[in-house]
Scaffold this motif. Structure first.
Motif, PDB file in Angstrom:
ATOM      1  N   LEU A  44       1.129   8.610 -13.537  1.00 34.30           N
ATOM      2  CA  LEU A  44       2.495   8.743 -14.053  1.00 34.30           C
ATOM      3  C   LEU A  44       2.506   9.566 -15.349  1.00 34.30           C
ATOM      4  CD1 LEU A  44       5.502   7.986 -13.956  1.00 34.30           C
ATOM      5  CD2 LEU A  44       4.947   5.871 -15.163  1.00 34.30           C
ATOM      6  N   THR A  45       1.611   9.227 -16.283  1.00 34.07           N
ATOM      7  CA  THR A  45       1.563   9.941 -17.563  1.00 34.07           C
ATOM      8  C   THR A  45       1.216  11.410 -17.357  1.00 34.07           C
ATOM      9  OG1 THR A  45       0.715   7.890 -18.508  1.00 34.07           O
ATOM     10  CG2 THR A  45       0.626   9.835 -19.907  1.00 34.07           C
ATOM     11  N   SER A  46       0.214  11.677 -16.505  1.00 36.31           N
ATOM     12  CA  SER A  46      -0.208  13.075 -16.319  1.00 36.31           C
ATOM     13  C   SER A  46       0.894  13.898 -15.648  1.00 36.31           C
ATOM     14  CB  SER A  46      -1.518  13.154 -15.529  1.00 36.31           C
ATOM     15  OG  SER A  46      -1.334  12.743 -14.200  1.00 36.31           O
ATOM     16  N   THR A  47       1.641  13.297 -14.707  1.00 33.81           N
ATOM     17  CA  THR A  47       2.701  14.085 -14.061  1.00 33.81           C
ATOM     18  C   THR A  47       3.823  14.404 -15.056  1.00 33.81           C
ATOM     19  OG1 THR A  47       3.693  12.051 -13.178  1.00 33.81           O
ATOM     20  CG2 THR A  47       2.330  13.330 -11.683  1.00 33.81           C
ATOM     21  N   ILE A  48       4.112  13.451 -15.966  1.00 36.59           N
ATOM     22  CA  ILE A  48       5.142  13.723 -16.980  1.00 36.59           C
ATOM     23  C   ILE A  48       4.684  14.872 -17.885  1.00 36.59           C
ATOM     24  CG2 ILE A  48       6.306  12.765 -19.022  1.00 36.59           C
ATOM     25  CD1 ILE A  48       6.284  10.023 -17.497  1.00 36.59           C
ATOM     26  N   ILE A  49       3.388  14.838 -18.268  1.00 35.93           N
ATOM     27  CA  ILE A  49       2.851  15.912 -19.121  1.00 35.93           C
ATOM     28  C   ILE A  49       2.863  17.253 -18.377  1.00 35.93           C
ATOM     29  CG2 ILE A  49       0.689  16.744 -20.155  1.00 35.93           C
ATOM     30  CD1 ILE A  49       0.271  13.791 -21.073  1.00 35.93           C
ATOM     31  N   TRP A  50       2.471  17.244 -17.093  1.00 34.63           N
ATOM     32  CA  TRP A  50       2.516  18.480 -16.299  1.00 34.63           C
ATOM     33  C   TRP A  50       3.946  18.976 -16.128  1.00 34.63           C
ATOM     34  CZ3 TRP A  50      -1.317  21.386 -16.383  1.00 34.63           C
ATOM     35  CH2 TRP A  50      -2.625  20.961 -16.190  1.00 34.63           C
ATOM     36  N   LEU A  51       4.917  18.052 -16.064  1.00 30.33           N
ATOM     37  CA  LEU A  51       6.321  18.462 -15.946  1.00 30.33           C
ATOM     38  C   LEU A  51       6.793  19.174 -17.209  1.00 30.33           C
ATOM     39  CD1 LEU A  51       8.000  15.557 -13.938  1.00 30.33           C
ATOM     40  CD2 LEU A  51       7.823  17.955 -13.270  1.00 30.33           C
ATOM     41  N   ILE A  52       6.387  18.645 -18.390  1.00 29.47           N
ATOM     42  CA  ILE A  52       6.731  19.310 -19.661  1.00 29.47           C
ATOM     43  C   ILE A  52       6.153  20.733 -19.664  1.00 29.47           C
ATOM     44  CG2 ILE A  52       6.342  19.274 -22.167  1.00 29.47           C
ATOM     45  CD1 ILE A  52       6.183  16.153 -21.912  1.00 29.47           C
ATOM     46  N   TYR A  53       4.861  20.825 -19.268  1.00 37.19           N
ATOM     47  CA  TYR A  53       4.148  22.104 -19.211  1.00 37.19           C
ATOM     48  C   TYR A  53       4.847  23.073 -18.265  1.00 37.19           C
ATOM     49  CZ  TYR A  53       0.078  25.184 -18.394  1.00 37.19           C
ATOM     50  OH  TYR A  53      -0.766  26.249 -18.280  1.00 37.19           O
ATOM     51  N   MET A  58       8.344  27.428 -16.670  1.00 34.91           N
ATOM     52  CA  MET A  58       9.123  27.650 -15.434  1.00 34.91           C
ATOM     53  C   MET A  58       8.228  27.922 -14.214  1.00 34.91           C
ATOM     54  SD  MET A  58      12.072  26.846 -16.186  1.00 34.91           S
ATOM     55  CE  MET A  58      13.134  27.327 -14.847  1.00 34.91           C
ATOM     56  N   LEU A  59       7.231  27.056 -14.040  1.00 35.55           N
ATOM     57  CA  LEU A  59       6.339  27.161 -12.879  1.00 35.55           C
ATOM     58  C   LEU A  59       6.893  26.261 -11.769  1.00 35.55           C
ATOM     59  CD1 LEU A  59       3.018  26.701 -14.908  1.00 35.55           C
ATOM     60  CD2 LEU A  59       3.952  28.869 -14.096  1.00 35.55           C
ATOM     61  N   TRP A  60       7.724  26.824 -10.901  1.00 33.48           N
ATOM     62  CA  TRP A  60       8.441  26.012  -9.925  1.00 33.48           C
ATOM     63  C   TRP A  60       7.554  25.186  -8.997  1.00 33.48           C
ATOM     64  CZ3 TRP A  60      12.967  24.032 -10.390  1.00 33.48           C
ATOM     65  CH2 TRP A  60      13.878  24.654 -11.241  1.00 33.48           C
ATOM     66  N   VAL A  62       4.684  23.898  -9.556  1.00 33.45           N
ATOM     67  CA  VAL A  62       4.132  22.798 -10.357  1.00 33.45           C
ATOM     68  C   VAL A  62       5.211  21.760 -10.649  1.00 33.45           C
ATOM     69  CG1 VAL A  62       2.826  22.224 -12.459  1.00 33.45           C
ATOM     70  CG2 VAL A  62       2.515  24.461 -11.371  1.00 33.45           C
ATOM     71  N   ILE A  63       6.444  22.232 -10.916  1.00 32.82           N
ATOM     72  CA  ILE A  63       7.566  21.316 -11.169  1.00 32.82           C
ATOM     73  C   ILE A  63       7.833  20.457  -9.929  1.00 32.82           C
ATOM     74  CG2 ILE A  63      10.078  21.168 -11.581  1.00 32.82           C
ATOM     75  CD1 ILE A  63       9.816  23.722 -13.300  1.00 32.82           C
ATOM     76  N   VAL A  64       7.920  21.110  -8.767  1.00 34.94           N
ATOM     77  CA  VAL A  64       8.218  20.388  -7.519  1.00 34.94           C
ATOM     78  C   VAL A  64       7.107  19.391  -7.192  1.00 34.94           C
ATOM     79  CG1 VAL A  64       8.563  20.635  -5.026  1.00 34.94           C
ATOM     80  CG2 VAL A  64       9.642  22.262  -6.597  1.00 34.94           C
ATOM     81  N   ALA A  65       5.831  19.866  -7.199  1.00 32.21           N
ATOM     82  CA  ALA A  65       4.698  19.010  -6.854  1.00 32.21           C
ATOM     83  C   ALA A  65       4.636  17.784  -7.765  1.00 32.21           C
ATOM     84  CB  ALA A  65       3.392  19.801  -6.937  1.00 32.21           C
ATOM     85  N   ASN A  66       4.788  17.999  -9.079  1.00 37.42           N
ATOM     86  CA  ASN A  66       4.658  16.877 -10.014  1.00 37.42           C
ATOM     87  C   ASN A  66       5.854  15.934  -9.982  1.00 37.42           C
ATOM     88  OD1 ASN A  66       2.109  16.818 -11.820  1.00 37.42           O
ATOM     89  ND2 ASN A  66       2.576  18.979 -11.497  1.00 37.42           N
ATOM     90  N   SER A  67       7.052  16.459  -9.646  1.00 39.25           N
ATOM     91  CA  SER A  67       8.209  15.573  -9.504  1.00 39.25           C
ATOM     92  C   SER A  67       7.969  14.592  -8.362  1.00 39.25           C
ATOM     93  CB  SER A  67       9.477  16.389  -9.210  1.00 39.25           C
ATOM     94  OG  SER A  67       9.724  17.284 -10.260  1.00 39.25           O
TER      95      SER A  67
END
Lengths: 86, 86
Positions: A44-53, A58-60, A62-67
Motif C-alpha cells: 500500500l505504501t509503495s503504491t502511494i509513493i509510486w503514484l506521487i512519482y 505523468m507516466l500513465w 505507472v499511474i494505472v498499474a499502481n492505482s
C-alpha cells in the motif's frame, strides 16, 4: 510501438493483476492466517509513493498499474483484518 | 538528487522489500495454505519481464529492485511447493 515499449506494457499489465489471484483466493476461502499484514502495508505504501512519482511525471501506465495494485492491497488489508477477528 | 528522484528511489526500495515479511512469515510458520501460487508465478514472470525492460534501457534502480523481488518470489514458490507436499 517499439518492442521495448511492448515489454514495458506487458510488465505493467502483469504487475497490475499480481494480487487478483490472491484477493480471489482469500475471498473464496475467508482464510488469511498465512498472509503477512506487513507485506500488505508495504505494498500500500509503495503504491502511494509510486503514484506521487507517476503523477508528477505523468507516466500513465505507472499511474494505472499502481492505482489497481493500491486498490487490491486495500482489499487484502480489509480481508486480513476482517477475517482475523473471527 | 531532486525530490522526484528521491520519491522514485523510496518507491524502488519499498518494492524491493515487499516480500521480505511474507518470506519470513512462511519460513517461520511453514504454513502456506492461504498463499496464492498463481500470484507468485505472476510476480516471477513480471519481474523477469521488467528485468528485460530495465537491462535494455539500463535502468539500474529497476534492475536492482526486480532482481531482489525475482529472488524472493522464487523462494516463496519453493516454500509453497515444499510445504504443501507435507
Amino acid at each position: 510501438m517499439t518492442w521495448i515499449e511492448l515489454v514495458g506494457h506487458t510488465g505493467a499489465f502483469l504487475t497490475s493483476v499480481t494480487f487478483i489471484p490472491q484477493v480471489y483466493k482469500v475471498w473464496k476461502t475467508k482464510s488469511v492466517n498465512d498472509l503477512s499484514l506487513t507485506m500488505m502495508f508495504i505494498v500500500l505504501t509503495s503504491t502511494i509513493i509510486w503514484l506521487i512519482y507517476a503523477v508528477a511525471l505523468m507516466l500513465w501506465p505507472v499511474i494505472v498499474a499502481n492505482s489497481i495494485v493500491c486498490f487490491l492491497s486495500i482489499l487484502l488489508i480489509y480481508f486480513k483484518l476482517a477475517y482475523t477477528r473471527k
